[in-house]
Each structure stands twice: as C-alpha cells, then as structure tokens.
Design a protein around this motif. Structure first.
Motif, PDB file in Angstrom:
ATOM      1  N   GLY A  46      -3.484   1.933  -6.743  1.00 14.55           N
ATOM      2  CA  GLY A  46      -2.653   2.292  -5.604  1.00 14.55           C
ATOM      3  C   GLY A  46      -1.437   1.395  -5.508  1.00 14.55           C
ATOM      4  N   THR A  47      -0.414   1.894  -4.851  1.00 18.28           N
ATOM      5  CA  THR A  47       0.795   1.112  -4.669  1.00 18.28           C
ATOM      6  C   THR A  47       0.597   0.096  -3.555  1.00 18.28           C
ATOM      7  OG1 THR A  47       2.096   3.005  -5.322  1.00 18.28           O
ATOM      8  CG2 THR A  47       3.257   1.253  -4.193  1.00 18.28           C
ATOM      9  N   ILE A  48       0.961  -1.140  -3.825  1.00 23.83           N
ATOM     10  CA  ILE A  48       0.880  -2.175  -2.811  1.00 23.83           C
ATOM     11  C   ILE A  48       2.281  -2.394  -2.247  1.00 23.83           C
ATOM     12  CG2 ILE A  48       0.344  -4.600  -2.378  1.00 23.83           C
ATOM     13  CD1 ILE A  48      -1.687  -4.335  -4.733  1.00 23.83           C
ATOM     14  N   GLN A  49       2.442  -2.046  -0.989  1.00 28.28           N
ATOM     15  CA  GLN A  49       3.757  -2.169  -0.360  1.00 28.28           C
ATOM     16  C   GLN A  49       4.019  -3.626   0.015  1.00 28.28           C
ATOM     17  OE1 GLN A  49       5.907   0.216  -0.170  1.00 28.28           O
ATOM     18  NE2 GLN A  49       4.551   1.893  -0.788  1.00 28.28           N
ATOM     19  N   PRO A  50       5.174  -4.167  -0.406  1.00 30.34           N
ATOM     20  CA  PRO A  50       5.460  -5.578  -0.149  1.00 30.34           C
ATOM     21  C   PRO A  50       5.499  -5.923   1.342  1.00 30.34           C
ATOM     22  CG  PRO A  50       7.054  -4.651  -1.686  1.00 30.34           C
ATOM     23  CD  PRO A  50       6.217  -3.510  -1.200  1.00 30.34           C
ATOM     24  N   LEU A  51       5.849  -4.972   2.210  1.00 27.54           N
ATOM     25  CA  LEU A  51       6.003  -5.292   3.624  1.00 27.54           C
ATOM     26  C   LEU A  51       4.894  -4.704   4.482  1.00 27.54           C
ATOM     27  CD1 LEU A  51       9.874  -4.911   4.025  1.00 27.54           C
ATOM     28  CD2 LEU A  51       8.558  -6.984   3.661  1.00 27.54           C
ATOM     29  N   SER A  52       3.802  -4.291   3.868  1.00 29.71           N
ATOM     30  CA  SER A  52       2.733  -3.703   4.664  1.00 29.71           C
ATOM     31  C   SER A  52       1.946  -4.789   5.388  1.00 29.71           C
ATOM     32  CB  SER A  52       1.804  -2.881   3.775  1.00 29.71           C
ATOM     33  OG  SER A  52       0.870  -3.714   3.142  1.00 29.71           O
ATOM     34  N   MET A  53       1.239  -4.386   6.431  1.00 27.29           N
ATOM     35  CA  MET A  53       0.492  -5.343   7.239  1.00 27.29           C
ATOM     36  C   MET A  53      -0.697  -5.943   6.481  1.00 27.29           C
ATOM     37  SD  MET A  53       1.959  -5.981   9.957  1.00 27.29           S
ATOM     38  CE  MET A  53       0.717  -6.867  10.907  1.00 27.29           C
ATOM     39  N   THR A  54      -1.099  -5.297   5.428  1.00 24.69           N
ATOM     40  CA  THR A  54      -2.204  -5.841   4.646  1.00 24.69           C
ATOM     41  C   THR A  54      -1.810  -7.154   3.977  1.00 24.69           C
ATOM     42  OG1 THR A  54      -1.532  -4.480   2.797  1.00 24.69           O
ATOM     43  CG2 THR A  54      -3.301  -3.629   4.166  1.00 24.69           C
ATOM     44  N   LEU A  55      -0.521  -7.448   3.991  1.00 20.64           N
ATOM     45  CA  LEU A  55      -0.058  -8.687   3.375  1.00 20.64           C
ATOM     46  C   LEU A  55       0.170  -9.779   4.416  1.00 20.64           C
ATOM     47  CD1 LEU A  55       2.530  -7.303   0.804  1.00 20.64           C
ATOM     48  CD2 LEU A  55       0.201  -7.996   0.395  1.00 20.64           C
ATOM     49  N   CYS A  56      -0.403  -9.627   5.609  1.00 20.96           N
ATOM     50  CA  CYS A  56      -0.057 -10.566   6.664  1.00 20.96           C
ATOM     51  C   CYS A  56      -0.547 -11.981   6.368  1.00 20.96           C
ATOM     52  CB  CYS A  56      -0.531 -10.079   8.026  1.00 20.96           C
ATOM     53  SG  CYS A  56      -2.278  -9.754   8.096  1.00 20.96           S
ATOM     54  N   TRP A  57      -1.563 -12.130   5.522  1.00 21.22           N
ATOM     55  CA  TRP A  57      -2.003 -13.469   5.151  1.00 21.22           C
ATOM     56  C   TRP A  57      -1.408 -13.929   3.833  1.00 21.22           C
ATOM     57  CZ3 TRP A  57      -3.953 -16.475   8.672  1.00 21.22           C
ATOM     58  CH2 TRP A  57      -4.566 -15.892   9.768  1.00 21.22           C
ATOM     59  N   PHE A  58      -0.548 -13.097   3.294  1.00 20.54           N
ATOM     60  CA  PHE A  58       0.130 -13.445   2.072  1.00 20.54           C
ATOM     61  C   PHE A  58       0.814 -14.789   2.252  1.00 20.54           C
ATOM     62  CE2 PHE A  58       3.632 -13.067  -0.933  1.00 20.54           C
ATOM     63  CZ  PHE A  58       2.953 -12.658  -2.057  1.00 20.54           C
ATOM     64  N   PRO A  59       0.838 -15.711   1.301  1.00 25.40           N
ATOM     65  CA  PRO A  59       0.411 -15.549  -0.084  1.00 25.40           C
ATOM     66  C   PRO A  59      -1.016 -16.005  -0.362  1.00 25.40           C
ATOM     67  CG  PRO A  59       1.629 -17.577   0.108  1.00 25.40           C
ATOM     68  CD  PRO A  59       1.495 -17.007   1.508  1.00 25.40           C
ATOM     69  N   PHE A  60      -1.835 -16.243   0.684  1.00 26.66           N
ATOM     70  CA  PHE A  60      -3.167 -16.791   0.423  1.00 26.66           C
ATOM     71  C   PHE A  60      -4.112 -15.728  -0.106  1.00 26.66           C
ATOM     72  CE2 PHE A  60      -1.080 -19.285   3.714  1.00 26.66           C
ATOM     73  CZ  PHE A  60      -0.924 -20.451   2.995  1.00 26.66           C
ATOM     74  N   PHE A  61      -4.130 -14.609   0.550  1.00 29.09           N
ATOM     75  CA  PHE A  61      -4.776 -13.458  -0.062  1.00 29.09           C
ATOM     76  C   PHE A  61      -4.173 -12.201   0.515  1.00 29.09           C
ATOM     77  CE2 PHE A  61      -7.425 -14.056   3.685  1.00 29.09           C
ATOM     78  CZ  PHE A  61      -7.635 -12.756   4.113  1.00 29.09           C
ATOM     79  N   LEU A  62      -4.420 -11.098  -0.135  1.00 26.36           N
ATOM     80  CA  LEU A  62      -3.883  -9.840   0.337  1.00 26.36           C
ATOM     81  C   LEU A  62      -4.894  -8.743   0.087  1.00 26.36           C
ATOM     82  CD1 LEU A  62      -1.565  -8.546  -2.391  1.00 26.36           C
ATOM     83  CD2 LEU A  62      -1.866 -10.982  -2.222  1.00 26.36           C
ATOM     84  N   ARG A  63      -4.681  -7.630   0.713  1.00 23.46           N
ATOM     85  CA  ARG A  63      -5.606  -6.518   0.602  1.00 23.46           C
ATOM     86  C   ARG A  63      -4.853  -5.286   0.141  1.00 23.46           C
ATOM     87  NH1 ARG A  63     -10.802  -6.579   2.935  1.00 23.46           N
ATOM     88  NH2 ARG A  63     -10.983  -8.415   4.234  1.00 23.46           N
ATOM     89  N   CYS A  64      -5.513  -4.507  -0.687  1.00 23.48           N
ATOM     90  CA  CYS A  64      -4.959  -3.211  -1.064  1.00 23.48           C
ATOM     91  C   CYS A  64      -5.155  -2.260   0.112  1.00 23.48           C
ATOM     92  CB  CYS A  64      -5.660  -2.691  -2.303  1.00 23.48           C
ATOM     93  SG  CYS A  64      -5.195  -1.011  -2.729  1.00 23.48           S
ATOM     94  N   SER A  65      -4.097  -1.552   0.511  1.00 19.80           N
ATOM     95  CA  SER A  65      -4.213  -0.655   1.659  1.00 19.80           C
ATOM     96  C   SER A  65      -4.957   0.626   1.299  1.00 19.80           C
ATOM     97  CB  SER A  65      -2.825  -0.328   2.212  1.00 19.80           C
ATOM     98  OG  SER A  65      -1.995   0.151   1.184  1.00 19.80           O
ATOM     99  N   HIS A  66      -5.199   0.852   0.017  1.00 24.92           N
ATOM    100  CA  HIS A  66      -5.883   2.081  -0.401  1.00 24.92           C
ATOM    101  C   HIS A  66      -7.398   1.884  -0.504  1.00 24.92           C
ATOM    102  CE1 HIS A  66      -2.025   3.974  -1.246  1.00 24.92           C
ATOM    103  NE2 HIS A  66      -1.671   2.791  -1.714  1.00 24.92           N
TER     104      HIS A  66
END
Ligand code: ZN
Length: 100
Positions: free
Chosen positions: A11-31
């Motif tokens: 799946g596409t990981i959107q750079p500005l999606s909310m799943t990246l709110c803890w970025f850069p420590f970890f992130l989640r695939c929105s799919h």
C-alpha cells in the motif's frame, strides 16, 4: 507509481498522513495497520541538519525574516514542504522494515 510502499501489503504510505504522527520513531501503514520502522535515518538526519542550518543562517542574515515572527511561520511551513520531499526518499520499500 508511488515510491512510498508498505513492505507487507504494498500500500501507499502517505508522507503527511496521521499514521505518521509518531514519525520518525515508528509509523503505521494506513492500509494493513502494520508497524514499520525506518532502516536508515541518514536521509532524515541529513535533511533536518541541513534545514536547521539554513533556517539559522536566513534568520541571522535576512532582517525581513526576523520581523513579524515570519521566521517561525517560514520555519514550520518550510519544514512540511522539505519533509514531504524527503519522505519520498525515506519511505520507500528498501528503507522500511516490519516491526514485530
Ligand atoms: Zn501495509
């Protein structure tokens, strides 16, 4: 074709999606909701250092940036733009790994 691909579901990981709110420590695939982490933080670190240096220089050398709090606005807005483009290099399949 997008470079931001989840290693599990493609799946596409959107750079500005909310799943990246803890970025850069970890992130989640929105799919598929899998936890992911970056293999290499080099691009992110280099981007952040270069950006901070650029902001400091422009605040010191350009009086216009210093007035009206423009430096802060520019800094925040500019970071989103820079981050968006840097994310295209960071969030590719080769640089993501599943977090168990
Ligand atoms: Zn996924």
């Amino acid at each position: 074709m997008s470079p931001e691909n989840c290693p599990k579901c493609n799946g596409t990981i959107q750079p500005l999606s909310m799943t990246l709110c803890w970025f850069p420590f970890f992130l989640r695939c929105s799919h598929c909701n899998v936890k992911l982490k970056l293999k290499s933080y080099r691009v992110l670190a280099l981007t952040a250092v270069a950006y901070i240096a650029l902001m400091i220089v422009s605040i010191m050398l350009v009086p216009f940036v210093r007035s009206y709090g423009l430096g802060i606005l520019l800094g925040v807005f500019g970071w989103y733009v820079v981050y968006y483009y840097a994310a295209r290099y960071m969030l590719n399949k080769d640089n993501l790994q599943l977090l168990e």
